[in-house]
Design a protein around this motif. Structure first.
Motif, mmCIF file in Angstrom:
data_model
loop_
_atom_site.group_PDB
_atom_site.id
_atom_site.type_symbol
_atom_site.label_atom_id
_atom_site.label_comp_id
_atom_site.label_asym_id
_atom_site.label_seq_id
_atom_site.Cartn_x
_atom_site.Cartn_y
_atom_site.Cartn_z
ATOM 1 N N LYS A 223 0.838 -1.196 0.000
ATOM 2 C CA LYS A 223 0.000 0.000 0.000
ATOM 3 C C LYS A 223 0.874 1.247 0.000
ATOM 4 O O LYS A 223 1.858 1.329 0.736
ATOM 5 C CB LYS A 223 -0.917 0.007 1.214
ATOM 6 N N LEU A 224 0.521 2.220 -0.821
ATOM 7 C CA LEU A 224 1.225 3.490 -0.847
ATOM 8 C C LEU A 224 0.737 4.381 0.296
ATOM 9 O O LEU A 224 -0.392 4.216 0.779
ATOM 10 C CB LEU A 224 0.999 4.207 -2.171
ATOM 11 N N PRO A 225 1.557 5.327 0.731
ATOM 12 C CA PRO A 225 1.065 6.320 1.693
ATOM 13 C C PRO A 225 -0.126 7.074 1.111
ATOM 14 O O PRO A 225 -0.349 7.070 -0.102
ATOM 15 C CB PRO A 225 2.278 7.247 1.882
ATOM 16 N N THR A 226 -0.873 7.738 1.977
ATOM 17 C CA THR A 226 -2.014 8.518 1.503
ATOM 18 C C THR A 226 -1.531 9.713 0.685
ATOM 19 O O THR A 226 -0.348 10.073 0.709
ATOM 20 C CB THR A 226 -2.847 9.038 2.688
ATOM 21 N N GLU A 227 -2.455 10.352 -0.028
ATOM 22 C CA GLU A 227 -2.102 11.536 -0.811
ATOM 23 C C GLU A 227 -1.507 12.617 0.086
ATOM 24 O O GLU A 227 -0.528 13.277 -0.287
ATOM 25 C CB GLU A 227 -3.338 12.071 -1.539
ATOM 26 N N ILE B 172 -8.303 1.160 -4.522
ATOM 27 C CA ILE B 172 -9.525 0.575 -3.972
ATOM 28 C C ILE B 172 -10.218 1.663 -3.166
ATOM 29 O O ILE B 172 -9.613 2.263 -2.270
ATOM 30 C CB ILE B 172 -9.222 -0.640 -3.072
ATOM 31 N N ARG B 173 -11.474 1.921 -3.505
ATOM 32 C CA ARG B 173 -12.201 3.009 -2.852
ATOM 33 C C ARG B 173 -12.213 2.829 -1.335
ATOM 34 O O ARG B 173 -12.577 1.770 -0.822
ATOM 35 C CB ARG B 173 -13.634 3.084 -3.399
ATOM 36 N N ALA C 217 -4.156 3.344 -2.450
ATOM 37 C CA ALA C 217 -3.488 2.903 -3.674
ATOM 38 C C ALA C 217 -2.490 1.803 -3.355
ATOM 39 O O ALA C 217 -1.818 1.827 -2.313
ATOM 40 C CB ALA C 217 -2.779 4.083 -4.339
ATOM 41 N N PHE C 218 -2.377 0.840 -4.291
ATOM 42 C CA PHE C 218 -1.538 -0.330 -4.083
ATOM 43 C C PHE C 218 -0.698 -0.604 -5.327
ATOM 44 O O PHE C 218 -1.080 -0.246 -6.448
ATOM 45 C CB PHE C 218 -2.397 -1.565 -3.766
ATOM 46 N N VAL C 219 0.444 -1.275 -5.136
ATOM 47 C CA VAL C 219 1.318 -1.643 -6.248
ATOM 48 C C VAL C 219 0.700 -2.815 -7.000
ATOM 49 O O VAL C 219 0.343 -3.826 -6.401
ATOM 50 C CB VAL C 219 2.726 -2.017 -5.742
#
Length: 251
Positions: free
Chosen positions: A41-45, A75-76, A80-82
């Motif tokens: 999982k990416l960090p948040t915006e 995914i709502r 965001a994921f790789v």
């Protein structure tokens, strides 16, 4: 998770390259280097903006482009994921450009522009692109490599009225689809493609660095925008000795 800014190439605020594209390329470098694994999982915006010192608008635009190229997915409500990267070449069955599709798989694409000009359409081009008479178009001839292996020789035509000034835009090592989308607001929604096998002539063999006779796949493509107009017409010669094309079909 450690700050991605510590792992990624630094952003150059004095560069002519927009911050969003620099940030996108920095994230791509981190992902493709293996610092992030598939499913991470990416960090948040907000977190990414703080780590890189950029606005959430810049972050959002870069992430949207990485989603379009298939390198990450969202995914709502979760983030965001790789994304997983495939090994086969799917660009013939999608509306992704060659560069976007190769980069999605973690491959490095290089593009050499052999010619780039504004000229009248030939009668054959006018007929296939539904142009009138000698309507002007931008004609490109490019040589493309993947991970330093010459792979594709492609001749492309774009109607000049849809992309005025495109013949003056620097396209070396750039995605044409990205330029059309970002600079001209043009989007390809569907395409028709025809594929057969041919033997290259001497000039083509030399450009592709072929040391022995080798059959190539010839791809002819018509791409359309949302209004049903031909946005791009190309003919490509594709070296498939070290790869294979993948086509998906649906009912």
């Amino acid at each position: 998770m450690n700050s991605l800014a510590d792992l990624a190439p630094q952003l150059d605020r004095g560069s002519d390259m927009p911050l969003w594209s620099q940030f996108r390329d920095s994230l791509r470098t981190v992902i493709l280097s293996g610092e992030l694994s598939v499913g991470d999982k990416l960090p948040t915006e907000a977190e990414l903006g703080e780590q890189f010192g950029i606005s959430r608008i810049v972050v959002r635009e870069a992430l949207a482009d990485l989603v379009r190229s298939g390198l990450i997915y969202k995914i709502r409500g979760q983030g965001a994921f790789v994304a997983a990267r495939e090994r086969e070449e799917d660009f013939v069955s999608t509306v992704l450009g060659f560069s976007d599709e190769m980069e999605r798989k973690g491959l490095t694409v290089r593009t050499q522009v052999l010619s780039q000009e504004l000229r009248p359409a030939t009668p054959a081009e006018a007929q296939v692109m539904s142009l009138t008479g000698d309507d002007p178009l931008i004609a490109l001839k490019r040589l493309r490599s993947v991970d330093n292996e010459l792979r594709l020789l492609v001749e492309t035509c774009v109607p000049a009225d849809l992309a005025p000034g495109l013949h003056r835009v620097k396209l070396e090592n750039r995605s044409l689809y990205d330029v059309l989308r970002r600079q001209y607001g043009l989007r390809i929604v569907r395409a028709e493609r025809w594929i057969d096998a041919v033997l290259p002539d001497e000039a083509t063999a030399e450009l592709l660095g072929l040391t022995a006779p080798e059959p190539l796949l010839r791809i002819e493509s018509l791409a359309f925008n949302q209004n049903g107009r031909v946005l791009e017409y190309y003919k490509a010669l594709h070296r498939c000795k070290s790869s294979r094309l993948h086509v998906k079909t649906t009912t």
